[in-house]
Motif scaffolding. Structure first.
Motif, PDB file in Angstrom:
ATOM      1  N   THR A   1      17.956  44.252  49.497  1.00 51.15           N
ATOM      2  CA  THR A   1      17.802  42.975  50.187  1.00 51.15           C
ATOM      3  C   THR A   1      16.331  42.695  50.473  1.00 51.15           C
ATOM      4  OG1 THR A   1      19.987  43.172  51.213  1.00 51.15           O
ATOM      5  CG2 THR A   1      18.433  41.646  52.228  1.00 51.15           C
ATOM      6  N   THR A   2      15.894  41.505  50.097  1.00 57.05           N
ATOM      7  CA  THR A   2      14.527  41.062  50.346  1.00 57.05           C
ATOM      8  C   THR A   2      14.586  39.657  50.944  1.00 57.05           C
ATOM      9  OG1 THR A   2      14.151  39.867  48.270  1.00 57.05           O
ATOM     10  CG2 THR A   2      13.921  42.281  48.206  1.00 57.05           C
ATOM     11  N   PRO A   3      13.455  39.139  51.427  1.00 52.71           N
ATOM     12  CA  PRO A   3      13.467  37.754  51.930  1.00 52.71           C
ATOM     13  C   PRO A   3      13.875  36.740  50.870  1.00 52.71           C
ATOM     14  CG  PRO A   3      11.526  38.905  52.726  1.00 52.71           C
ATOM     15  CD  PRO A   3      12.174  39.820  51.733  1.00 52.71           C
ATOM     16  N   ALA A   4      13.769  37.098  49.587  1.00 50.68           N
ATOM     17  CA  ALA A   4      14.147  36.170  48.520  1.00 50.68           C
ATOM     18  C   ALA A   4      15.619  36.273  48.152  1.00 50.68           C
ATOM     19  CB  ALA A   4      13.290  36.437  47.279  1.00 50.68           C
ATOM     20  N   GLY A   5      16.346  37.250  48.725  1.00 51.08           N
ATOM     21  CA  GLY A   5      17.754  37.419  48.420  1.00 51.08           C
ATOM     22  C   GLY A   5      18.108  38.883  48.229  1.00 51.08           C
ATOM     23  N   THR A   6      19.356  39.130  47.878  1.00 53.35           N
ATOM     24  CA  THR A   6      19.856  40.479  47.619  1.00 53.35           C
ATOM     25  C   THR A   6      20.118  40.621  46.122  1.00 53.35           C
ATOM     26  OG1 THR A   6      20.853  40.648  49.816  1.00 53.35           O
ATOM     27  CG2 THR A   6      21.649  42.162  48.129  1.00 53.35           C
ATOM     28  N   PHE A   7      19.591  41.698  45.533  1.00 53.84           N
ATOM     29  CA  PHE A   7      19.679  41.886  44.092  1.00 53.84           C
ATOM     30  C   PHE A   7      20.180  43.295  43.777  1.00 53.84           C
ATOM     31  CE2 PHE A   7      16.097  39.176  45.240  1.00 53.84           C
ATOM     32  CZ  PHE A   7      16.412  37.994  44.571  1.00 53.84           C
ATOM     33  N   SER A   8      20.940  43.415  42.687  1.00 52.98           N
ATOM     34  CA  SER A   8      21.421  44.715  42.221  1.00 52.98           C
ATOM     35  C   SER A   8      20.314  45.372  41.415  1.00 52.98           C
ATOM     36  CB  SER A   8      22.672  44.547  41.357  1.00 52.98           C
ATOM     37  OG  SER A   8      23.718  43.976  42.116  1.00 52.98           O
ATOM     38  N   CYS A   9      19.842  46.528  41.875  1.00 53.60           N
ATOM     39  CA  CYS A   9      18.650  47.142  41.290  1.00 53.60           C
ATOM     40  C   CYS A   9      18.865  48.598  40.905  1.00 53.60           C
ATOM     41  CB  CYS A   9      17.481  47.084  42.275  1.00 53.60           C
ATOM     42  SG  CYS A   9      16.971  45.409  42.736  1.00 53.60           S
ATOM     43  N   TYR A  10      18.179  49.008  39.848  1.00 54.96           N
ATOM     44  CA  TYR A  10      18.036  50.416  39.503  1.00 54.96           C
ATOM     45  C   TYR A  10      16.808  50.959  40.239  1.00 54.96           C
ATOM     46  CZ  TYR A  10      21.203  49.552  35.542  1.00 54.96           C
ATOM     47  OH  TYR A  10      22.272  49.223  34.760  1.00 54.96           O
ATOM     48  N   LYS A  11      16.854  52.230  40.571  1.00 49.60           N
ATOM     49  CA  LYS A  11      15.717  52.882  41.207  1.00 49.60           C
ATOM     50  C   LYS A  11      14.990  53.714  40.153  1.00 49.60           C
ATOM     51  CE  LYS A  11      14.536  56.044  45.021  1.00 49.60           C
ATOM     52  NZ  LYS A  11      15.093  56.888  46.112  1.00 49.60           N
ATOM     53  N   ILE A  12      13.705  53.435  39.970  1.00 52.63           N
ATOM     54  CA  ILE A  12      12.911  54.128  38.956  1.00 52.63           C
ATOM     55  C   ILE A  12      11.673  54.730  39.614  1.00 52.63           C
ATOM     56  CG2 ILE A  12      11.600  53.858  36.815  1.00 52.63           C
ATOM     57  CD1 ILE A  12      13.523  51.643  36.031  1.00 52.63           C
TER      58      ILE A  12
ATOM     59  N   GLN B   1      20.055  48.089  30.573  1.00 56.88           N
ATOM     60  CA  GLN B   1      21.064  48.975  31.156  1.00 56.88           C
ATOM     61  C   GLN B   1      20.631  50.432  31.012  1.00 56.88           C
ATOM     62  OE1 GLN B   1      24.798  47.832  29.260  1.00 56.88           O
ATOM     63  NE2 GLN B   1      25.082  46.139  30.671  1.00 56.88           N
ATOM     64  N   PRO B   2      19.646  50.855  31.810  1.00 54.60           N
ATOM     65  CA  PRO B   2      19.185  52.245  31.716  1.00 54.60           C
ATOM     66  C   PRO B   2      20.228  53.215  32.256  1.00 54.60           C
ATOM     67  CG  PRO B   2      18.165  51.158  33.583  1.00 54.60           C
ATOM     68  CD  PRO B   2      18.927  50.097  32.832  1.00 54.60           C
ATOM     69  N   THR B   3      20.157  54.443  31.802  1.00 58.52           N
ATOM     70  CA  THR B   3      21.075  55.486  32.242  1.00 58.52           C
ATOM     71  C   THR B   3      20.418  56.327  33.321  1.00 58.52           C
ATOM     72  OG1 THR B   3      22.031  55.582  30.032  1.00 58.52           O
ATOM     73  CG2 THR B   3      22.468  57.446  31.495  1.00 58.52           C
TER      74      THR B   3
ATOM     75  N   PRO C   1      23.673  43.776  27.414  1.00 57.89           N
ATOM     76  CA  PRO C   1      23.171  45.019  26.845  1.00 57.89           C
ATOM     77  C   PRO C   1      22.371  44.812  25.576  1.00 57.89           C
ATOM     78  CG  PRO C   1      25.532  44.793  26.474  1.00 57.89           C
ATOM     79  CD  PRO C   1      25.133  43.705  27.414  1.00 57.89           C
ATOM     80  N   GLY C   2      22.558  43.728  24.876  1.00 61.48           N
ATOM     81  CA  GLY C   2      21.817  43.477  23.655  1.00 61.48           C
ATOM     82  C   GLY C   2      21.273  42.073  23.622  1.00 61.48           C
ATOM     83  N   GLY C   3      20.057  41.916  23.120  1.00 60.22           N
ATOM     84  CA  GLY C   3      19.451  40.601  23.005  1.00 60.22           C
ATOM     85  C   GLY C   3      18.832  40.114  24.298  1.00 60.22           C
ATOM     86  N   CYS C   4      17.914  39.158  24.187  1.00 68.66           N
ATOM     87  CA  CYS C   4      17.299  38.578  25.385  1.00 68.66           C
ATOM     88  C   CYS C   4      16.830  37.181  25.044  1.00 68.66           C
ATOM     89  CB  CYS C   4      16.133  39.444  25.861  1.00 68.66           C
ATOM     90  SG  CYS C   4      14.699  39.419  24.766  1.00 68.66           S
ATOM     91  N   VAL C   5      16.853  36.319  26.036  1.00 70.60           N
ATOM     92  CA  VAL C   5      16.337  34.968  25.883  1.00 70.60           C
ATOM     93  C   VAL C   5      14.882  34.935  26.320  1.00 70.60           C
ATOM     94  CG1 VAL C   5      16.606  32.560  26.556  1.00 70.60           C
ATOM     95  CG2 VAL C   5      18.627  33.995  26.222  1.00 70.60           C
ATOM     96  N   HIS C   6      14.635  35.394  27.560  1.00 67.29           N
ATOM     97  CA  HIS C   6      13.283  35.548  28.079  1.00 67.29           C
ATOM     98  C   HIS C   6      13.239  36.847  28.882  1.00 67.29           C
ATOM     99  CE1 HIS C   6      12.613  31.493  26.816  1.00 67.29           C
ATOM    100  NE2 HIS C   6      13.446  30.985  27.696  1.00 67.29           N
ATOM    101  N   PRO C   7      12.067  37.468  29.002  1.00 71.01           N
ATOM    102  CA  PRO C   7      11.975  38.685  29.814  1.00 71.01           C
ATOM    103  C   PRO C   7      12.460  38.442  31.243  1.00 71.01           C
ATOM    104  CG  PRO C   7       9.959  38.339  28.561  1.00 71.01           C
ATOM    105  CD  PRO C   7      10.783  37.109  28.387  1.00 71.01           C
TER     106      PRO C   7
ATOM    107  N   GLY D   1      18.313  56.153  40.267  1.00 69.80           N
ATOM    108  CA  GLY D   1      19.382  55.504  41.022  1.00 69.80           C
ATOM    109  C   GLY D   1      20.055  54.405  40.228  1.00 69.80           C
ATOM    110  N   ASP D   2      21.382  54.350  40.319  1.00 68.91           N
ATOM    111  CA  ASP D   2      22.154  53.320  39.615  1.00 68.91           C
ATOM    112  C   ASP D   2      22.082  52.005  40.388  1.00 68.91           C
ATOM    113  OD1 ASP D   2      23.733  52.176  37.709  1.00 68.91           O
ATOM    114  OD2 ASP D   2      25.350  53.648  37.849  1.00 68.91           O
TER     115      ASP D   2
END
Length: 280
Positions: A195-206, A152-154, A39-45, A189-190
């Motif tokens: 699922t994509t050909p590169a794998g399955t990822f937990s995503c927000y819907k914007i 961590q968008p709401t 939730p706070g800080g980042c190393v790389h985008p 969306g939370d």
């Protein structure tokens, strides 16, 4: 002969625990989907690192390939504000668009940033190079506005807009303004698995609205407006994008098909045979 009385307290403890263990097994729930980004800080985008490469497949409304986008990290850096209180980490990306025969059509440099709990994509990436084709021999002045992607968008919250404006001119006169604006951005969306050909990822819907156009004169504006749905993983970036037309029908999809993390690659079988070198 072993005296069972000595083991009676132990056996009673075991039998007393069994119903509790059974109840726990029945009520245990799966681990909820969470964001891998802190939730706070980042190393790389988006967790991008040196030598990372993402490949996106472009599909039309029928699912037919329209080409590829290859984004490759070429350098990492950082910026500090004048007061030396906030550090922004940066990633320079070489982005190339390829046709269906893997021929390079257009390339550009994009800069992604992150600071505190938010990553930013380059507003320049929202512009279609086709809109500048007719002005190739003119002076072009780019004014990009980055798009914010919180870790961590709401759900239900609004996000600031972004995009790019290009002033087209000659040596003596202003000719036109070409623009692409992403606005009315809302988290709808939370975290959910995509699922994509590169794998399955937990995503927000914007969801957002993309307005693109050319202002040739004060009274002459040509523009198009599309609804855009992005599926965004804080630790990966944009995993999938859907573009809808005025009639609400799907026009184009951009989906992550390959994710090369400095030698470790997740890709679809269709992409394994495609080897394209960037034209520097």
């Amino acid at each position: 002969m072993i005296c069972l009385a000595l083991f009676r307290p132990f056996l009673l403890g075991v039998f007393a625990y069994l119903p509790l263990a059974s109840a726990l097994a029945q009520t245990a729930s799966p681990t909820p989907l969470t964001s891998a980004a802190a939730p706070g800080g980042c190393v790389h985008p988006f967790g991008l690192d040196d030598n990372t490469e993402y490949v996106y497949q472009l599909l039309d409304h029928n699912g037919k390939s329209q080409g590829l986008i290859r984004n490759r990290v070429v350098s990492l850096g950082s910026e500090t504000n004048k007061k030396q209180t906030i550090t922004t980490n940066t990633v320079l990306i070489k982005s190339g668009i390829y046709d269906t025969k893997s021929r390079l059509v257009h390339s550009q440099d994009l800069t992604y940033r992150c600071r505190q709990d938010t990553s930013f994509t380059d507003g320049l990436g929202e512009l279609s190079f086709e809109s500048l084709r007719r002005f190739r021999d003119r002076r072009l002045a780019f004014a990009p506005v980055p798009l914010a992607w919180p870790n961590q968008p709401t759900v239900g919250s609004e996000l600031p807009g972004g995009g790019v404006t290009v002033d087209v001119s000659s040596s003596v006169v202003d000719i036109a303004k070409v623009f692409s604006k992403v606005q009315k951005r809302r988290v709808t969306g939370d975290l959910s698995p995509i699922t994509t050909p590169a794998g399955t990822f937990s995503c927000y819907k914007i969801e957002s609205e993309r307005e693109a156009g050319t202002l040739a004169h004060v009274d002459m504006l040509l523009r198009t407006v599309n609804k855009v749905v992005d599926y965004y993983s804080p630790n990966v970036g944009i995993v999938k994008t859907e573009v809808y037309g005025k009639n609400g029908k799907l026009e184009q999809t951009r989906v992550l098909t390959e994710r090369n993390l400095g030698g470790k690659t997740n890709q679809s079988a269709a992409q394994k045979k495609v080897k394209v070198k960037f034209k520097e």
